[in-house]
Enzyme design. Structure first.
Site, mmCIF file in Angstrom:
data_model
loop_
_atom_site.group_PDB
_atom_site.id
_atom_site.type_symbol
_atom_site.label_atom_id
_atom_site.label_comp_id
_atom_site.label_asym_id
_atom_site.label_seq_id
_atom_site.Cartn_x
_atom_site.Cartn_y
_atom_site.Cartn_z
ATOM 1 N N LYS A 134 -0.936 -28.225 28.523
ATOM 2 C CA LYS A 134 -1.620 -28.291 27.227
ATOM 3 C C LYS A 134 -3.025 -27.761 27.394
ATOM 4 C CE LYS A 134 -0.721 -29.961 23.056
ATOM 5 N NZ LYS A 134 0.579 -29.996 22.380
ATOM 6 N N GLY A 151 4.388 -36.530 5.190
ATOM 7 C CA GLY A 151 3.846 -35.205 5.538
ATOM 8 C C GLY A 151 4.718 -34.095 4.989
ATOM 9 N N GLY A 191 3.990 -30.776 5.215
ATOM 10 C CA GLY A 191 3.454 -29.533 5.776
ATOM 11 C C GLY A 191 4.582 -28.641 6.256
ATOM 12 N N VAL A 234 6.550 -28.656 8.966
ATOM 13 C CA VAL A 234 7.787 -29.309 9.395
ATOM 14 C C VAL A 234 8.382 -30.132 8.249
ATOM 15 C CG1 VAL A 234 8.871 -30.887 11.033
ATOM 16 C CG2 VAL A 234 7.003 -29.411 11.803
#
Ligand code: NAD
Length: 341
Positions: free
Chosen positions: A79, A176, A178, A180
Site C-alpha cells: 500500500k 453508499g 458511489g 461500488v
C-alpha cells in the site's frame, strides 16, 4: 520507529519518499512480495500526523496480503499513502514523481487507485512506470469488478444464513451509492432483490434509486434498517459499539474496507448472531481485476476468481457458524494458512 511499531508485521520494505520539488511526501509499504509483485492502492489523504500515515500504510498493506491470498492471487500485498489534501496538492508533477519512485522498485510493487486517487491519476503515474493497475486507459475503474465480487459475497452470505443464495425477494440495505454501491444496486435489483440505499450525497442515492428501482432513504438509519442483509459500501469503521447493537439484519456483507472500528467488533457481531462477511474477503474484485490488468492472470481467470468470492465467503461464514468463532478469526487463520503454503 518502524521496527517496534505496534502494526509492524515483518513488512519486507517500508520506504519514505520525499520530493520537495513537487511536494511529494509518501510512505510505501510492501508487506509480502510473494516472489512476484505486491499490489495495493495509493491512498491520498491529509493525515493529521506522520505517525497516523505510517499506522495506516502498515495496516492496509497487511490487509492487502490477506485480500490477495484469500482471492488465490499469486501476488503479495502492499500500500502507499501520500500525505496531503488531494483537492489541493494532487498535481500531475507530483503523480509523475510518485510514478518514478514506483519504477525504481523494479516491479516489486504494483500500484492502483484508492481513496483520493482514481483511474485518471493512474494514467499519469503510468507515464513513468508500467507497474500500475486500474488505469482509465486500460481496464478502467475497479468499482464494477469490486461490485461483482461483492455480489457473489452477498449470494454466499444469503446461502449461509438463509439456506439459499437466491437473492430474489431478499431485502438488502446499501450504505453508499458511489462507484461500488451503484453497480451493486444494479446487480442486486437485476437479481430480484428489494434494495434500499442511502448516501450522504442524497442526489447520488436518489439517482441510484431512480435508475434501478431501489428506494432511497436517510443515512442515519441505513445500518439499522429492517432488512435481511446490510451492505456497507461507503467508508470504514462503521461497525462500532454504537451501530452494532442497532443492527436488525441477520448479516452484514459489503465492500467497504476496514468496516470494523476495532478487531473485537467481529466477536461482538458473532455474539449477537449477526453473520459478518469480512471485507477483505468480499472486496477483492478490484484487486482481482487489477492483477488481470497488468497481465498476471487472464480475463478468464479473473472471471473465475470473481465468482470464487462466493466459495471463500461461504467457507468462512459456515466454518465460523459451525465452530462458534468470529468470521474475522476464521478468515485470518485461512489467510495465514494459505500464505505459508
Ligand atoms: N472501488 C474499488 O475498487 C474498491 C475496492 C475495494 C474496496 N473498496 C471500498 O469500497 C467502498 C466504496 O468504494 P467506492 O469506490 O464506491 O467509493 P466512492 O467514493 O465512489 O463511493 C463512496 C460513497 O459513499 C458515500 N458516503 C460517504 N460517507 C457515507 C456515510 N457515512 N453514509 C453513507 N454514504 C456515505 C459517498 O458520498 C460516496 O458516494 C470504500 O470503502 C472503498 O475503500 C472499493
Amino acid at each position: 520507529m518502524v521496527f517496534d511499531h505496534v502494526d509492524f508485521d515483518d513488512h519486507e520494505q517500508v520506504t519514505f519518499v520525499n520530493d520537495v520539488k513537487v511536494g511529494l511526501r509518501a510512505i510505501v509499504a510492501i508487506h509480502r512480495g510473494r516472489g512476484t509483485t505486491a499490489g495495493g492502492g495509493v491512498r491520498f489523504r491529509p493525515y493529521p500526523s506522520d505517525d497516523e500515515a505510517l499506522t495506516d500504510v502498515l495496516r492496509l498493506s497487511r490487509a492487502m496480503t490477506y485480500k490477495m491470498v484469500l482471492a488465490r492471487l499469486p501476488v503479495g500485498g502492499a500500500k502507499s499513502v501520500i500525505i496531503g489534501d488531494p483537492s489541493r496538492d494532487k498535481t500531475p508533477e507530483l503523480l509523475a514523481a510518485f510514478g518514478r519512485f514506483v519504477e525504481s522498485l523494479d516491479g516489486r510493487y504494483t500500484c492502483g487507485p484508492d481513496i483520493g486517487t482514481d483511474e485518471h491519476d493512474m494514467d499519469i503515474i503510468a507515464t513513468e512506470t508500467d507497474s500500475v493497475a486500474g488505469r482509465a486507459s486500460r481496464g478502467g475503474s475497479t468499482a464494477p469488478p469490486t461490485a461483482i465480487g461483492a455480489f457473489h459475497g452477498l449470494r454466499a452470505t444469503a446461502k449461509a444464513v438463509f439456506g439459499s443464495d437466491d437473492l430474489a425477494g431478499r431485502r438488502i440495505a446499501i450504505q453508499g451509492a458511489g462507484g461500488v454501491g451503484s453497480n451493486l444496486a444494479q446487480l442486486l435489483t437485476e437479481a430480484g432483490a428489494e434494495v434500499i440505499v442511502a448516501d450522504v450525497n442524497g442526489d447520488a442515492a436518489r439517482a441510484v434509486a431512480d435508475t434501478w428501482g431501489a428506494t432511497a432513504v436517510d443515512t442515519d438509519h441505513i445500518l439499522s434498517a429492517d432488512v435481511d442483509i446490510v451492505s456497507p459500501n461507503a467508508v470504514g469503521a462503521v461497525l462500532d459499539d454504537n451501530s452494532i447493537p442497532t443492527i436488525r439484519a441477520k448479516a452484514v456483507c459489503g465492500s467497504a474496507n476496514n468496516q470494523l472500528a476495532r478487531p473485537e467488533h467481529a466477536a461482538m457481531l458473532a455474539d449477537l448472531g449477526i453473520a459478518w462477511a469480512p471485507d477483505y474477503v468480499v472486496s477483492s474484485g478490484g484487486a482481482i481485476a487489477g492483477v488481470c490488468d497488468v497481465g498476471i492472470i487472464t480475463p478468464a481467470e479473473r472471471d473465475r476468481k470473481l465468482a470464487a468470492v462466493y466459495d471463500t465467503t461461504l467457507e468462512v461464514l459456515e466454518t465460523a457458524m459451525a465452530e462458534g468463532r468470529s468470521t474475522d478469526t476464521v478468515a485470518g487463520e485461512l489467510a495465514r494458512h494459505l500464505l505459508v503454503d
